[in-house]
Design an enzyme around this catalytic site. Structure first.
Site, mmCIF file in Angstrom:
data_model
loop_
_atom_site.group_PDB
_atom_site.id
_atom_site.type_symbol
_atom_site.label_atom_id
_atom_site.label_comp_id
_atom_site.label_asym_id
_atom_site.label_seq_id
_atom_site.Cartn_x
_atom_site.Cartn_y
_atom_site.Cartn_z
ATOM 1 N N SER A 28 25.356 -50.007 47.115
ATOM 2 C CA SER A 28 24.895 -48.984 46.232
ATOM 3 C C SER A 28 24.749 -47.848 46.253
ATOM 4 C CB SER A 28 23.894 -49.943 45.780
ATOM 5 O OG SER A 28 22.602 -50.295 46.580
ATOM 6 N N LYS A 40 24.322 -45.163 40.167
ATOM 7 C CA LYS A 40 23.280 -44.395 39.469
ATOM 8 C C LYS A 40 24.363 -43.927 38.622
ATOM 9 C CE LYS A 40 19.164 -46.669 39.765
ATOM 10 N NZ LYS A 40 18.720 -47.176 39.036
#
Length: 517
Positions: free
Chosen positions: A318, A61
């Protein structure tokens, strides 16, 4: 909210241009693309892991958040920014704010893992104010909208923004550069769709033969449902196990890009994700969060369905912002998720030699769990976990037990049995008249359980109550409530006002066999 972008859409040319010029490497690093040696050998399929858990904030992110904030003009920087996030986007915004000297207000749901809340404050320092509001990302987003309107902040969207999508697309840019040879598919976890949109758009522009496959949990599948419907849909509820992808509505821009470029969507369950967390640990000695292991769970499911391919498959790991206490739950469910454990309720005669015959029927297989309490003089009901090597072995076990005259109820896929009843065997009571059985979920926050009990009708007796802290961000309880037949309508009205997700388990076969008089 202010408009997310000057463009209503993002063409392939625009995405490529913005990705190649993205300013992610001021703070982000190029992460490793490494083989999952043990898993590859077990699947007979070359598997590569894109290690976004190696970023400074332990999540991809950071890429999109920094790229968006680096593009702000002087006026926007002076007014400051605001973001809503369940955790990982918040950490990226916090680090970007500290590096760029921009004041940031970050709204996080009360249910956000404490490890993520602490990290936001640590990365942002004096530049960041954390506001906790609501139980979901959508609640936090609504609170952020109110604050934005009051103070004129620039909203940094976690996924539906061209600069954010281009920042996330640098993950695909690295994968194609790190592995220029053949690739069968890239598996990407999906919440709002920013990472999937960026990866799919970039890959299809340069390597259209490579499949891009999104992976979601079955209880938070907004993108999959939207693609099926041909337009973005709103989910009434989302599962909370994978908090990083618990989004009720995908972005308009991310949806449009995914609709054009994504080859397929795969849905996985909690057990499969837990098994994938263990797979990553065994190959890397790192522990991803549920969203971080989701892509690998989807890859494994794809191989099981379509068979192994010669070309490698890539799973994007992720993130790794996992509360330590949640590991208890992950370890407990990983065996079932890997199809290495079958769980049964077995009825055997209450007589000498029955247990010996039962063990003979298992044919030297290892028993992983055994719960028993005498029920009556004629029969005994046993909750048993048995180690297996493949899913179809369950049928062989059931046939063997039936051949020995035992009644068998397969509980391997029964959520109620795996969460609660395994700890409560032998709990029948002749006093539990008019009992209804319900499962409830509520955020793990101060006062949630008190609020639940405070809403109960004083004449309804709680005849069964089971709660176990799983180390997750939400609690689960099992409640038996004695409600007379003529008060059932009043009870249904009570459920509607309570505000917690619930499920009626009164007719669950495991409950009726093991707990009901």
């Amino acid at each position: 909210m202010q408009p997310i972008a000057p463009e209503a859409d993002l063409s392939e040319h625009q995405l490529l241009r913005q990705t190649l010029s993205a300013r992610v490497y001021d703070v982000a690093r190029e992460t490793a693309l490494e083989p999952a040696t043990l898993l590859s050998a077990r699947l007979g399929q070359p598997v590569l892991l894109k290690r976004e858990d190696q970023q400074p904030v332990f999540s991809f992110k950071l890429r999109g958040a920094y790229n968006r904030m680096a593009s702000l003009d002087a006026g926007q920087r002076a007014r400051g920014v605001i973001a809503a996030s369940a955790g990982n986007h918040a950490q990226g915004v916090a680090l970007a704010a500290a590096r760029l000297g921009i004041r940031a207000v970050i709204v996080m749901p009360v249910t956000a893992p404490q490890v993520k809340v602490d990290a936001v404050r640590r990365f942002g320092g004096a530049q960041v104010e954390v506001v906790l509001a609501g139980d979901s990302y959508s609640d936090a987003q609504a609170a952020a909208a109110r604050l934005q309107a009051e103070h004129g902040y620039t909203f940094v969207h976690p996924f539906d923004d061209p600069a954010v999508i281009a920042g996330q697309a640098t993950v695909a840019m690295e994968i194609l550069r790190q592995h220029p040879g053949p690739l069968h598919a890239i598996f990407v976890p999906v919440g709002g769709g920013g990472l999937l949109a960026g990866v799919a758009g970039y890959v299809k522009a340069l390597r259209p033969e490579v499949k891009v496959i999104g992976v979601q949990t079955a209880d938070s599948d907004a993108m999959a449902q939207s693609l099926d419907a041909g337009e973005p849909v709103n989910l009434a509820e989302v599962g909370l196990f994978s908090d990083g992808t618990a989004v009720k509505r995908v972005g308009d821009l991310t949806f449009a890009l995914c609709q054009r470029h994504v080859d397929a969507m795969v849905r996985v369950d909690t057990d499969a994700i837990c098994a994938a967390i263990r797979d990553v640990f065994q190959d890397t000695r790192s522990v991803p969060e549920p969203a971080g292991a989701m892509a690998l769970a989807g890859l494994k499911q794809y191989v099981a369905t379509h068979g192994a391919q010669q070309a490698p498959m890539v799973a994007v790991v992720s993130g790794a912002n996992l509360n330590f206490d949640r590991l208890r739950f992950v370890a407990e469910r990983a065996e079932v998720g890997e199809q290495r454990e079958a769980v049964f309720a077995v009825t055997i005669p209450e007589e000498r030699g029955s247990f010996r015959r039962f063990c003979t029927a298992l044919d030297q297989r290892s028993i992983t769990e055994f719960n028993y309490r005498i029920g009556n003089a004629a029969e005994a009901h046993i909750f048993v976990g048995v180690q297996t090597s493949r899913r179809d072995e369950r049928e062989t076990l059931i046939e063997a037990l039936h051949a020995h005259g035992f009644g068998v109820l397969d509980l391997t896929d029964d959520e109620l049995a795996k969460l609660h009843l395994r700890h409560m065997i032998g709990g029948r009571s002749p006093l539990a008249k008019d009992e209804l059985l319900y499962r409830f979920e509520f955020p793990e926050r101060p006062g949630a359980l008190t609020r639940f009990l405070g809403h109960m009708h004083p004449d309804w007796n709680i005849s069964l109550f089971h709660y176990r802290n799983q180390g997750a961000d939400y609690g689960r309880i099992l409640v038996g409530i004695q409600v007379p037949t003529d008060e059932r309508a009043l009870f249904q009205a009570f459920l509607q006002t309570l505000g917690y997700p619930y499920r009626d388990e009164s007719e669950n076969p495991a409950y009726r066999l093991l707990l009901r008089e």
